[in-house]
Design a protein around this motif. Structure first.
Motif, PDB file in Angstrom:
ATOM      1  N   VAL A 137     -75.020  24.573  65.815  1.00 52.42           N
ATOM      2  CA  VAL A 137     -76.350  23.935  65.006  1.00 52.42           C
ATOM      3  C   VAL A 137     -77.581  24.505  65.581  1.00 52.42           C
ATOM      4  N   ALA A 138     -77.655  24.550  66.802  1.00 49.69           N
ATOM      5  CA  ALA A 138     -79.015  25.032  67.601  1.00 49.69           C
ATOM      6  C   ALA A 138     -79.324  26.532  67.141  1.00 49.69           C
ATOM      7  N   ILE A 139     -78.290  27.281  67.035  1.00 55.71           N
ATOM      8  CA  ILE A 139     -78.410  28.718  66.562  1.00 55.71           C
ATOM      9  C   ILE A 139     -79.023  28.762  65.084  1.00 55.71           C
ATOM     10  N   GLY A 140     -78.388  27.902  64.521  1.00 57.11           N
ATOM     11  CA  GLY A 140     -78.785  27.754  62.984  1.00 57.11           C
ATOM     12  C   GLY A 140     -80.140  27.209  62.569  1.00 57.11           C
ATOM     13  N   ILE A 141     -80.395  26.239  63.288  1.00 59.47           N
ATOM     14  CA  ILE A 141     -81.655  25.563  63.051  1.00 59.47           C
ATOM     15  C   ILE A 141     -82.841  26.603  63.464  1.00 59.47           C
ATOM     16  N   TYR A 142     -82.663  26.923  64.710  1.00 61.88           N
ATOM     17  CA  TYR A 142     -83.774  27.914  65.381  1.00 61.88           C
ATOM     18  C   TYR A 142     -84.073  29.158  64.566  1.00 61.88           C
ATOM     19  N   GLU A 143     -82.907  29.850  64.110  1.00 63.35           N
ATOM     20  CA  GLU A 143     -83.040  30.785  62.912  1.00 63.35           C
ATOM     21  C   GLU A 143     -84.086  30.556  62.042  1.00 63.35           C
ATOM     22  N   CYS A 144     -83.606  29.462  61.203  1.00 64.52           N
ATOM     23  CA  CYS A 144     -84.297  28.676  60.257  1.00 64.52           C
ATOM     24  C   CYS A 144     -85.845  28.682  60.567  1.00 64.52           C
TER      25      CYS A 144
END
Length: 174
Positions: A137-144
């Motif tokens: 989740v952290a990887i995904g939201i920070y890329e977003c």
């Protein structure tokens, strides 16, 4: 606005950690039942610490209820995709929903089949089974957020100030 969606989360500590990430990134959290724990679970509360009071969260009885109430741009994080999460465009105007599945089984396959063009994956070593859900989740939201130029997020230290390390190193000298 960005949203994190957990489909049938099972491990309270992961959900608690994701709650903290949502508060830190000003992201709404959506939980789709069944949940593998009670929201009163002591492990989830400990992981969420005092962030829970600041969390924007909605709970849904099932996928159909969630989908009916939340039109927007969906990004399904799954191992069943050939596109990486960095190839996804998170800059399109609209509500972005990053969806993550149950820690053991992922997002139900019938949901994924209906959204094949919206699936992305996080690359990893071939012999690895999976990443931890809260890390994913952290990887995904920070890329977003990176692609959106970190809207509303502070880019400098606000609690101790930018001179804290310089001042601290001065006091440590003999």
């Amino acid at each position: 606005m960005n949203h994190i969606v957990l489909v049938h989360p099972a491990i309270p500590q992961n959900t608690g950690n994701i709650m903290r990430t949502c508060v830190a990134t000003h992201t709404k959290l959506h939980l789709i039942k069944p949940l593998g724990f009670s929201l009163d679970d002591k492990h989830m509360k400990r992981a969420g610490l005092d962030y829970i009071k600041d969390l924007d969260m909605t709970i849904y009885e099932n996928w159909e209820e969630f989908e009916a109430k939340n039109p927007g741009i969906y990004h399904f994080y799954t191992r069943y995709s050939n596109r990486t999460y960095t190839e996804e465009d998170y800059t399109m105007p609209g509500e972005h929903y990053l969806l993550f599945g149950h820690e053991h089984d992922g997002i139900p396959h019938d949901i994924l089949r209906a959204h094949l063009n919206e699936c992305v994956r996080i690359p990893m070593y071939a012999d690895s089974r999976s990443l931890n859900l809260s890390n994913t989740v952290a990887i995904g939201i920070y890329e977003c957020l990176r692609q959106q130029d970190f809207p509303d997020l502070v880019r400098h230290e606000v609690q101790k100030g930018e001179d804290f390390l310089v001042e601290e190193s001065d006091t440590l000298r003999p």
